[in-house]
Design a protein around this motif. Structure first.
Motif, PDB file in Angstrom:
ATOM      1  N   TYR A 478      29.557  16.154  -9.060  1.00  0.00           N
ATOM      2  CA  TYR A 478      30.661  15.346  -9.597  1.00  0.00           C
ATOM      3  C   TYR A 478      30.517  15.191 -11.114  1.00  0.00           C
ATOM      4  N   ASN A 479      29.315  14.879 -11.579  1.00  0.00           N
ATOM      5  CA  ASN A 479      29.075  14.727 -13.017  1.00  0.00           C
ATOM      6  C   ASN A 479      29.352  16.032 -13.760  1.00  0.00           C
ATOM      7  N   TYR A 480      28.960  17.159 -13.151  1.00  0.00           N
ATOM      8  CA  TYR A 480      29.220  18.462 -13.776  1.00  0.00           C
ATOM      9  C   TYR A 480      30.722  18.690 -13.931  1.00  0.00           C
ATOM     10  N   MET A 481      31.484  18.405 -12.905  1.00  0.00           N
ATOM     11  CA  MET A 481      32.934  18.587 -12.978  1.00  0.00           C
ATOM     12  C   MET A 481      33.549  17.673 -14.035  1.00  0.00           C
ATOM     13  N   LYS A 482      32.979  16.470 -14.183  1.00  0.00           N
ATOM     14  CA  LYS A 482      33.530  15.519 -15.154  1.00  0.00           C
ATOM     15  C   LYS A 482      33.294  15.940 -16.596  1.00  0.00           C
ATOM     16  N   THR A 483      32.380  16.883 -16.849  1.00  0.00           N
ATOM     17  CA  THR A 483      32.189  17.358 -18.225  1.00  0.00           C
ATOM     18  C   THR A 483      33.376  18.168 -18.702  1.00  0.00           C
TER      19      THR A 483
END
Length: 622
Positions: A478-483
């Motif tokens: 999820y954090n990766y996608m939010k970048t």
């Protein structure tokens, strides 16, 4: 049309304008008969003046071989073919292309001859159609804050077009133009999104004209201008490569020997070089001094520069003394050139007025701490003696962008570890589209892959890992996608377009507009570079099969104007059902991330082993 001999181009220009002047002046305003007659005459004269000047500009050119003089286009031009899917279009006659669609994009790699092809399109339009061609170099947009329409008008007025802007703009309604938009990839990254919107607006508003745009592959353009038919420029085959060399005015003895090798096995052995017109010209240029053709392109460019530096005109025995020869050794000259190229490349500057070029050279002096030469003499050398740059009007241009990229890559690799990491990081952050369109990073990897991996790739992948890693794999993904993304959405309006056969295909992600990390673009680039080296690392399949839309419809916000259903990524972690749906739709990106993390483990182990062996053999701590 591959030959221009026997054609009276001036007569054709006059006839072309006369065929169009009535339609061009329809609706230009309410005038009395005498005033309208004068306006019509003025319009005709303006277009005749432009086309006459433009045929001289685009019908002749300097090349890497003919650096001292303009040569007729058809003395070195070879017809190239275009491909769209399974369809092949011959470019001999522009009608073969414009009958396909009013809107065409031509994609091609660096040095394959896109700009030369567009010059041919310009001439072919005049000779073979009833349309008035306008040649627009899109890199002009970099020089000042102007709109695309301003750029088109400026392209005309720079070549003796004397008609008011408002009259020209109204004449676009006539549908009598073929507008050649050359070099989208030469526009700075920060202006590309705005330019795409302007291209869409222009082609929507004046859709009866024909538009052909050229670029290296660009995701922003490919996804943005969806009404266009996309063609790829097909590289030279052996027959065309031989025909091109046969056309060139060059040292006869060298040319005959080179042709003999080309006809035998040279093309098959070095097809990636021989099929590219620029590289094929460089092969001929370096053939006398470097009979062996290198396997790597950076050695090729290095050899070519050596020849350019050591001789002035390859078509005759002449060498001009360098003005800086008493002040600069060869290696110092190259260091200045490397710095100049890197500075201008990082600024996305591909053409310079004299003050800008002077500023870059002076800044290169400061960076290299080599200041014992006259700046004006250096500029004279790179323009007149070595002919690496050429003067077009009041602007200086590299003979080809590939040289700027080559010297920029050289500069980057000669920096300290800390500076190298900082420069490449800035390249990814500020010029992310260049990963697909330019060759700087490709050249860095080709020149020194081990250094690239150890000093940049491993630390950058660690940076990504540390930035997104969380208490669970789900939160990490999820954090990766939010970048990169701010939301995911269902957009029914694209249903029926290519690749959107059913409603489940219409789920997409919206990019962050501010403070975005370009990790996703970088990882996708790295995958292309390493997937064949480490084929055991799993890659995502083209169609991952998850096409549910009910969760998005259940939790999303409906936009009544366009029918989109949108979910902001910020609300996802609080909803388990939503998180599961989001990650399934994100599976392709997640697999990209997992590839990168697996690659990181492999590279860390590889370089650890190398350092251990080196330390043991030399008795040192690394």
């Amino acid at each position: 049309m591959s030959e221009e001999s026997g054609i009276n181009i001036n007569k054709i220009v006059v006839e072309l304008v006369q065929k169009n002047v009535d339609k061009l002046t329809v609706g230009l305003g309410k005038f009395g008969a005498d005033q309208f007659k004068k306006l019509k005459l003025k319009t005709g004269i303006a277009f005749e003046s432009y086309l006459s000047a433009a045929t001289k500009k685009y019908g002749y050119s300097k090349t890497i071989l003919y650096r001292d003089r303009n040569v007729a286009l058809y003395d070195f031009y070879i017809d190239m073919d275009l491909k769209c899917g399974k369809e092949i279009v011959n470019t001999n006659n522009i009608n073969n292309l414009i009958e396909q669609n009013n809107f065409v994009t031509v994609y091609g790699s660096g040095g394959i001859g896109k700009s030369t092809l567009f010059k041919h399109f310009f001439m072919s339009t005049i000779i073979n159609t009833n349309f008035i061609p306008i040649f627009v170099e899109l890199k002009m947009i970099n020089d000042e804050e102007i709109t695309l329409l301003d750029c088109i008008y400026q392209s005309l007025s720079n070549l003796k077009f004397d008609l008011e802007m408002n009259y020209f703009e109204q004449s676009l309604n006539s549908g009598r133009y073929l507008i050649l938009l050359d070099g989208f990839d030469e526009v700075v990254d920060t202006k590309r999104e705005k330019l795409i919107k302007e291209i869409i607006n222009l082609t929507d508003r004046y859709d009866e004209n024909h538009y052909i745009l050229s670029s290296r592959r660009s995701n922003a353009l490919y996804n943005g201008w969806n009404k266009s038919i996309n063609f790829d420029l097909i590289p030279l085959d052996k027959t065309k490569a031989i025909a091109l060399i046969n056309k060139l005015d060059y040292d006869t003895e060298i040319k005959v020997k080179f042709l003999e090798e080309l006809k035998n096995n040279l093309f098959e052995k070095h097809s990636s070089f021989c099929s590219n017109p620029l590289l094929l010209n460089l092969m001929l240029l370096t053939y006398k001094d470097f009979a062996e053709i290198p396997e790597k392109v950076h050695i090729f460019y290095d050899n070519a520069f050596n020849v350019l530096y050591s001789q002035h005109d390859a078509t005759k025995a002449f060498k001009r003394k360098h003005k800086t020869s008493e002040d600069l050794a060869y290696d110092q000259f190259v260091k200045i050139l490397n710095a100049l190229s890197a500075l201008s490349y990082m600024d996305s500057t591909v053409r310079f007025d004299l003050p800008t070029l002077t500023r870059y050279v002076n800044n290169a002096k400061k960076i290299t701490k080599i200041e014992s030469f006259d700046t004006n003499n250096f500029i004279t050398d790179i323009v007149e003696s070595i002919c690496l740059l050429y003067l077009d009007g009041l602007k200086y241009n590299f003979q080809h962008r590939s040289f700027q990229e080559f010297f920029a890559a050289n500069f980057i690799l000669n920096q300290s570890d800390k500076k190298l990491f900082a420069i490449l990081s800035k390249l990814i952050d500020t010029r992310h589209d260049s990963l697909n369109t330019d060759n700087v990073l490709n050249l860095v990897i080709e020149m020194e892959r081990e250094k690239f991996e150890k000093i940049f790739l491993i630390p950058k992948l660690k940076e990504i890992k540390n930035h997104v890693q969380d208490s669970s794999p789900e939160l990490t993904y999820y954090n990766y996608m939010k970048t990169s993304f701010s939301s995911y959405q269902l957009d029914p309006s694209v249903l029926g377009n290519e690749g959107f056969e059913e409603i489940g295909d219409c789920v997409s992600f919206r990019y962050i507009k501010k403070n975005r990390k370009y990790y996703n673009e970088f990882i996708r680039y790295i995958i292309e570079k390493y997937k064949d080296i480490y084929p055991t690392i799993e890659l995502p399949a083209p169609n991952l099969g998850y096409k549910r839309i009910d969760i998005i419809e259940k939790y999303g916000e409906l936009n009544n104007e366009n029918g989109e259903v949108n979910i902001n990524l910020d609300i996802i972690p609080q909803n388990k059902e939503l998180m599961e749906d989001f990650l399934k739709h994100s599976k392709m990106y997640i697999m990209f991330y997992n590839f990168a993390m697996h690659l990181l483990e492999i590279l860390e182990e590889k370089h650890s082993e190398t350092d251990s062996i080196l330390g043991e053999l030399f008795g040192i701590d690394i």
